[in-house]
Design a protein around this motif. Structure first.
Motif, PDB file in Angstrom:
ATOM      1  N   ILE A 177       0.850  -1.191   0.000  1.00 32.58           N
ATOM      2  CA  ILE A 177       0.000   0.000   0.000  1.00 32.58           C
ATOM      3  C   ILE A 177       0.885   1.240   0.000  1.00 32.58           C
ATOM      4  N   LEU A 178       0.559   2.180  -0.871  1.00 31.70           N
ATOM      5  CA  LEU A 178       1.252   3.462  -0.899  1.00 31.70           C
ATOM      6  C   LEU A 178       0.231   4.565  -0.620  1.00 31.70           C
ATOM      7  N   ILE A 179       0.507   5.373   0.396  1.00 31.78           N
ATOM      8  CA  ILE A 179      -0.320   6.553   0.677  1.00 31.78           C
ATOM      9  C   ILE A 179       0.343   7.738  -0.013  1.00 31.78           C
ATOM     10  N   ALA A 180      -0.429   8.506  -0.788  1.00 28.99           N
ATOM     11  CA  ALA A 180       0.141   9.653  -1.508  1.00 28.99           C
ATOM     12  C   ALA A 180      -0.552  10.928  -1.068  1.00 28.99           C
ATOM     13  N   THR A 181       0.259  11.920  -0.677  1.00 32.99           N
ATOM     14  CA  THR A 181      -0.329  13.206  -0.298  1.00 32.99           C
ATOM     15  C   THR A 181       0.594  14.359  -0.664  1.00 32.99           C
ATOM     16  N   ASP A 182       0.009  15.485  -0.978  1.00 30.82           N
ATOM     17  CA  ASP A 182       0.777  16.723  -1.031  1.00 30.82           C
ATOM     18  C   ASP A 182       1.196  17.057   0.401  1.00 30.82           C
ATOM     19  N   GLY A 183       2.391  17.617   0.568  1.00 31.30           N
ATOM     20  CA  GLY A 183       2.781  18.117   1.892  1.00 31.30           C
ATOM     21  C   GLY A 183       2.011  19.387   2.219  1.00 31.30           C
ATOM     22  N   VAL A 184       1.824  20.215   1.204  1.00 31.98           N
ATOM     23  CA  VAL A 184       1.035  21.443   1.309  1.00 31.98           C
ATOM     24  C   VAL A 184       0.050  21.431   0.148  1.00 31.98           C
ATOM     25  N   PHE A 185      -1.219  21.695   0.424  1.00 33.73           N
ATOM     26  CA  PHE A 185      -2.229  21.725  -0.632  1.00 33.73           C
ATOM     27  C   PHE A 185      -2.212  23.103  -1.272  1.00 33.73           C
ATOM     28  N   SER A 186      -1.893  23.111  -2.561  1.00 29.29           N
ATOM     29  CA  SER A 186      -1.454  24.352  -3.207  1.00 29.29           C
ATOM     30  C   SER A 186      -2.576  25.364  -3.397  1.00 29.29           C
ATOM     31  N   TRP A 207       3.559   2.457   2.732  1.00 33.38           N
ATOM     32  CA  TRP A 207       4.555   3.484   2.449  1.00 33.38           C
ATOM     33  C   TRP A 207       3.864   4.832   2.324  1.00 33.38           C
ATOM     34  N   LEU A 208       4.646   5.890   2.599  1.00 36.72           N
ATOM     35  CA  LEU A 208       4.112   7.253   2.498  1.00 36.72           C
ATOM     36  C   LEU A 208       4.907   8.043   1.463  1.00 36.72           C
ATOM     37  N   MET A 209       4.191   8.583   0.487  1.00 32.63           N
ATOM     38  CA  MET A 209       4.813   9.468  -0.487  1.00 32.63           C
ATOM     39  C   MET A 209       4.289  10.889  -0.282  1.00 32.63           C
ATOM     40  N   VAL A 210       5.206  11.861  -0.207  1.00 30.29           N
ATOM     41  CA  VAL A 210       4.820  13.261  -0.018  1.00 30.29           C
ATOM     42  C   VAL A 210       5.325  14.082  -1.202  1.00 30.29           C
ATOM     43  N   ASP A 211       4.423  14.787  -1.864  1.00 29.70           N
ATOM     44  CA  ASP A 211       4.799  15.763  -2.892  1.00 29.70           C
ATOM     45  C   ASP A 211       4.993  17.087  -2.170  1.00 29.70           C
ATOM     46  N   ASP A 212       6.251  17.547  -2.128  1.00 32.08           N
ATOM     47  CA  ASP A 212       6.565  18.711  -1.294  1.00 32.08           C
ATOM     48  C   ASP A 212       6.905  19.953  -2.128  1.00 32.08           C
ATOM     49  N   CYS A 213       6.261  20.085  -3.271  1.00 37.13           N
ATOM     50  CA  CYS A 213       6.557  21.213  -4.170  1.00 37.13           C
ATOM     51  C   CYS A 213       6.404  22.567  -3.491  1.00 37.13           C
ATOM     52  N   HIS A 214       5.369  22.711  -2.663  1.00 39.69           N
ATOM     53  CA  HIS A 214       5.122  24.003  -2.022  1.00 39.69           C
ATOM     54  C   HIS A 214       5.720  24.059  -0.618  1.00 39.69           C
ATOM     55  N   ALA A 215       6.824  23.361  -0.408  1.00 34.78           N
ATOM     56  CA  ALA A 215       7.451  23.376   0.915  1.00 34.78           C
ATOM     57  C   ALA A 215       8.968  23.292   0.857  1.00 34.78           C
ATOM     58  N   THR A 216       9.506  22.469  -0.042  1.00 33.95           N
ATOM     59  CA  THR A 216      10.951  22.260  -0.053  1.00 33.95           C
ATOM     60  C   THR A 216      11.678  23.583  -0.263  1.00 33.95           C
ATOM     61  N   GLY A 217      12.605  23.864   0.633  1.00 32.35           N
ATOM     62  CA  GLY A 217      13.379  25.100   0.556  1.00 32.35           C
ATOM     63  C   GLY A 217      12.962  26.121   1.591  1.00 32.35           C
ATOM     64  N   PHE A 218      11.720  26.048   2.068  1.00 33.79           N
ATOM     65  CA  PHE A 218      11.299  27.104   3.004  1.00 33.79           C
ATOM     66  C   PHE A 218      10.445  26.631   4.169  1.00 33.79           C
TER      67      PHE A 218
END
Ligand code: PLP
Length: 396
Positions: A177-186, A207-218
């Motif tokens: 099982i893979l759980i997929a979530t945005d880290g921040v909802f854009s 497993w947990l997958m995080v899309d961190d486009c609106h977070a990485t770096g800050f």
């Protein structure tokens, strides 16, 4: 004249409908660099809608790094990575990204849209399950569609709803099982409840997958993102070079060595699409150097977000609550959002109305975004403009 004129008529009908519903998007051409102030249509405008969180999109250090990389490594690769398109800069950037994100390795893509389009299909078969937050980014939704895994969806940010789907997936006999979530909802600027999600992932052996486009770096310590902010480990992180990390383009998947190795062998957007150019990989490395040491910029960004939220709230605007530099001003109606954006443009503030299909119908908004380089003077200028236009349109 194409042979099937009816086909063109059908396209025209769709375009008319988009216009009639007030959903037509117009693009304003910027005539200089992306920045806090931009030149557009002959005027100078304050820009409140870029994903340029740390203000690096026109940073001279990145321009110099990009230029130097072009001088030493050329303009383009004219190849996918595995044929003759891999340079030392690609591997350096992948290793550097993995290290920054606390993962074993990383693999670059042309964009995070491609990274999310790539990650599910090689990893998951029909015996497996993917459980996705209902507000996940379009690229995650598309990536999941491309895989053969069984699909489950849970209400946005709701751990109880996630647990219900985990139970169903286990009952359905899922292998992995893979759980997929945005880290921040854009669209909302809200954080996923990662501590709760991680606990559930552990309890149900997922497993947990995080899309961190609106977070990485800050977001989080040293800008390492939402997992670091929540004090948890994500099994897979996807992200972009197109936002805080310089704003050019490029995406990546970071995770366990085996996963990255598998994607290099099997991911279709990796195998069948061109390598990132030296300007991007060279400047990407420089961006990570800057970002890792940018506590001052992160502090300024946070202070700006607080000042901006408080300012809009005291004017009487309806905001979604939160603390992220994405600050959405809720208006409901798409036409109203368009009129608000147009009124602000007349006052030299550039924002965009967001409406269907990027947000649900009836939830149109102006999504404002803070960056670290905005001054108090800039923000007061914008607050005056929002106050004036908000009153003109009867929003406040
Ligand atoms: C912007 C964004 C993407 C796409 O990133 P690109 O590199 O521009 O393709 C994917 N996921 C999320 C959550 C995003 O905000």
């Amino acid at each position: 004249m194409p042979s099937d004129q009816g086909f063109l008529d059908h396209i025209s009908d769709m375009l008319v409908t988009i216009r009639e519903e007030g959903l037509w998007k117009r693009e304003r051409a910027i005539t200089g660099a992306q920045g806090t102030w931009i030149e557009a249509e002959g005027r100078r405008m304050l820009n409140l809608c870029a994903n340029n969180y740390l203000g690096l999109a026109d940073d001279p250090r990145l321009i110099r790094a990009a230029t130097a990389a072009m001088e030493s490594h050329g303009y383009g690769l004219a190849s996918v990575r595995f044929i003759c398109g891999t340079q030392d800069l690609h591997r350096q950037l992948e290793i550097r990204l993995a290290d920054y994100l606390g993962q074993e390795d990383a693999i670059l893509f042309a964009a995070c849209f491609d990274a999310n389009g790539a990650v599910f299909e090689p990893l998951l078969g029909p015996e497996d399950a993917v459980i996705s937050d209902s507000l996940n980014h379009a690229s995650i939704i598309d990536g999941i569609r491309l895989s053969k895994a069984r699909r489950y969806r849970f209400a946005n940010g709701d751990p109880a709803a996630l647990e219900a789907e985990l139970l169903v997936a286990r009952k359905d006999g899922a292998r992995h099982i893979l759980i997929a979530t945005d880290g921040v909802f854009s669209m909302d600027g809200t954080f996923a409840p990662l501590a709760e999600i991680r606990a559930l992932a552990d309890r149900y052996d997922a497993w947990l997958m995080v899309d961190d486009c609106h977070a990485t770096g800050f977001v989080g310590p040293e800008g390492r993102g939402t997992p670091a902010r929540a004090g948890i480990r994500a099994d897979i992180v996807t992200g972009t070079l197109g936002k805080a990390l310089g704003g050019a383009l490029g995406g990546y998947v970071a995770g366990p060595q085996g996963l990255v190795d598998l994607l290099r062998q099997r991911a279709r957007p990796y195998l069948f699409s061109n390598a990132l150019p030296p300007a991007v990989t060279g400047a990407g490395l420089a961006a990570l150097d800057i970002v890792e040491a940018a506590d001052d910029l992160r502090g300024q960004l946070e202070a700006n977000a607080i000042y901006w939220r408080n300012g809009l709230e005291s004017l009487g605007f309806h905001l979604l609550p939160g603390s992220h530099p994405i600050v959405p001003l809720m208006l409901g109606d798409a036409v109203l959002a368009q009129r608000m954006a147009a009124g602000l443009a007349l006052r030299d503030v550039h924002v965009a109305g967001f409406f269907f299909p990027v947000v649900p119908k009836g939830q149109a908004r102006i999504r404002t975004q803070m960056n670290a380089r905005l001054t108090r003077g800039d923000l007061d200028f914008a607050l005056d403009a929002f106050a004036a236009v908000g009153r003109e349109l009867g929003v406040i």
